[in-house]
Design a protein around this motif. Structure first.
Motif, PDB file in Angstrom:
ATOM      1  N   LEU A  15       0.810  -1.221   0.000  1.00 25.58           N
ATOM      2  CA  LEU A  15       0.000   0.000   0.000  1.00 25.58           C
ATOM      3  C   LEU A  15       0.846   1.275   0.000  1.00 25.58           C
ATOM      4  O   LEU A  15       0.303   2.372   0.065  1.00 25.58           O
ATOM      5  CB  LEU A  15      -0.915   0.017   1.235  1.00 25.58           C
TER       6      LEU A  15
ATOM      7  N   PRO B 102      -3.531  -0.415  -3.495  1.00 22.40           N
ATOM      8  CA  PRO B 102      -4.355   0.741  -3.847  1.00 22.40           C
ATOM      9  C   PRO B 102      -5.650   0.353  -4.565  1.00 22.40           C
ATOM     10  O   PRO B 102      -6.689   0.989  -4.352  1.00 22.40           O
ATOM     11  CB  PRO B 102      -3.433   1.555  -4.768  1.00 22.40           C
TER      12      PRO B 102
ATOM     13  N   ILE C 185      -5.122   8.078  -6.186  1.00 20.22           N
ATOM     14  CA  ILE C 185      -5.234   8.300  -4.751  1.00 20.22           C
ATOM     15  C   ILE C 185      -4.223   9.356  -4.343  1.00 20.22           C
ATOM     16  O   ILE C 185      -3.039   9.246  -4.671  1.00 20.22           O
ATOM     17  CB  ILE C 185      -4.970   7.009  -3.961  1.00 20.22           C
TER      18      ILE C 185
ATOM     19  N   VAL D 126      -0.553   7.035  -7.326  1.00 23.50           N
ATOM     20  CA  VAL D 126      -0.692   7.132  -5.871  1.00 23.50           C
ATOM     21  C   VAL D 126       0.329   8.140  -5.379  1.00 23.50           C
ATOM     22  O   VAL D 126       1.540   7.936  -5.557  1.00 23.50           O
ATOM     23  CB  VAL D 126      -0.482   5.780  -5.179  1.00 23.50           C
TER      24      VAL D 126
ATOM     25  N   LYS E 224       3.958   6.090  -8.521  1.00 25.07           N
ATOM     26  CA  LYS E 224       3.882   6.298  -7.082  1.00 25.07           C
ATOM     27  C   LYS E 224       4.856   7.407  -6.716  1.00 25.07           C
ATOM     28  O   LYS E 224       6.023   7.354  -7.085  1.00 25.07           O
ATOM     29  CB  LYS E 224       4.243   5.018  -6.332  1.00 25.07           C
TER      30      LYS E 224
END
Length: 413
Positions: free
Chosen positions: A14, A222, A314, A332, A349
């Motif tokens: 995560l 995610p 996210i 993310v 990310k």
């Protein structure tokens, strides 16, 4: 009976969301998953105490309990793991605090399952373990379970390449303390791989099928967090309609909302903003004029500047997104990262507190060298990170393959 919540994992899959918070504290619609579990356990009359098995960032969990759960009607005990012990080792570490039988829940399980049903099922069989079972579309990611007509578990295989069934271990058990007697103390032990199969072979493990109407999500990635938000938004929609605007949020009349959408307390939405389905706007977030959001999770206190477009992504807490930025395809962004104006980010990310500037916009998803200008590759790691991370810059420029860690995490620096 005691309930043990295993809340000590690192949540590596995560990251970067779990880089700045323990996995059980990852929020769904602004509320940590741990709080959902505690509220669920509050309803189970058989449970008189909750034991939190903690390790990684345990201070964050303790602080949350002290600040937000002071009125919780049941006792909460913290048991610290001295080192990463995995699931079996963590259960061994709480052995002195549980009775003959106890409930075990993994801290990353998002569900509305009535744990009392599993307790009752355990009372009605002669096993040492009763495991909650649920059906999933991708069983190769979980522990696959086979049962006979009586509910006895006849086969268990952790993350098989060719699953025989789509029935999996839901990470919720009622366990007899007897099974802990042979588990070594202060050592990493995997409950699913090293403990459970032994008792399956002896016919002492039973399964209980979670009812079909119950939702269940393992918050491991995610994508799983997106799914949990989708479920939560659908549940709220049944009661409140297609969108929810909490008290203190400012939403002008010309904002276009296509639900389900949830806008939390203190959020400020600018004129001409479009907010599409399955978007969560966290508390105190600012979305400026003519921005576009679709299937987005904004955890809170974020700033989205005008004319930016964010889809399927996210954003952690306190993220700042500049003007005319495009963020798409399961990107993310870690807490307090900053994306400068006029940049495009696909699926990467971004580390917490990272500032993504112009040249870094070329370092994108899937290590695609066609997206990179070698002359913009920095001479040194801009974050001072280990050599393994720095190698990614050279790899993207086509000099040599990156290490496995960089490939797995697809970091954008």
């Amino acid at each position: 009976m005691k309930a043990v919540i295993l809340a000590g994992g690192f949540g590596t899959r995560l990251r970067p969301i779990s880089s700045t918070r323990p996995k059980p504290m990852v929020p769904v619609l602004g509320k940590p998953n741990l709080q959902y579990l505690l509220e669920n356990l509050e309803k189970i009359k058989e449970i008189d105490e909750i034991i939190l098995s903690v390790h990684y960032m345990r201070g964050e969990i303790r602080e949350f309990i002290e600040d937000n759960m002071a009125d919780y009607p049941k006792d909460i005990r913290f048991v610290n793991d001295p080192m990463p012990l995995e699931t079996g080792g963590a259960l061994k570490n709480v052995e002195d605090f549980v009775g003959d039988e106890f409930l075990v829940i993994y801290g990353d399980v998002f569900t509305n399952f009535n744990f009392g049903e599993l307790i009752e099922a355990h009372k009605n069989n002669d096993g040492l373990v009763t495991v909650a079972l649920t059906k999933v579309y991708d069983p190769e990611k979980y522990g696959v379970v086979e049962i006979d007509e009586s509910g006895r578990v006849t086969g268990f295989e952790e993350k098989p390449k060719r699953p025989r069934t789509n029935m999996v271990d839901a990470g919720i058990y009622v366990v007899s303390r007897e099974i802990l007697k042979d588990v070594p103390k202060n050592r990493e032990v995997y409950f699913e791989r090293e403990v459970l199969p032994k008792y399956v072979s002896q016919g002492l493990v039973y399964g209980y099928k979670v009812p079909r109407e119950v939702y269940w999500v393992d918050l491991g990635t995610p994508e799983d967090l997106f799914y949990a938000h989708q479920i939560a938004l659908d549940e709220i929609t049944k009661e409140n309609g297609y969108y929810t605007i909490r008290e203190g949020a400012e939403v002008p009349e010309d904002v276009e909302i296509q639900g389900p959408v949830y806008i939390d307390r203190g959020a400020k939405i600018g004129h001409g903003v479009k907010i599409k389905a399955y978007t969560y706007v966290g508390p105190n977030t600012i979305v400026q004029e003519k921005a576009y959001l679709k299937r987005v999770i904004l955890i809170g206190s974020d700033i989205i500047k005008e004319k930016s477009e964010i889809k399927d992504s996210i954003l952690g807490e306190g993220v700042v997104v500049g003007k005319n930025v495009i963020i798409k395809e399961n990107a993310v962004l870690g807490d307090y990262s900053k994306i400068y104006d006029n940049l495009v980010i696909y699926g990467a990310k971004v580390l917490p507190w990272k500032k993504v500037e112009e040249y870094e916009a070329w370092i994108k998803l899937k290590l695609d060298p066609t997206k990179v200008r070698p002359e913009l590759t920095p001479d040194r790691c801009p974050l001072g990170l280990p050599e393994c991370i720095y190698k990614k810059f050279k790899a993207i420029a086509g000099e040599k393959p990156p290490c496995d860690e960089c490939i797995e995490n697809q970091w954008l620096f």
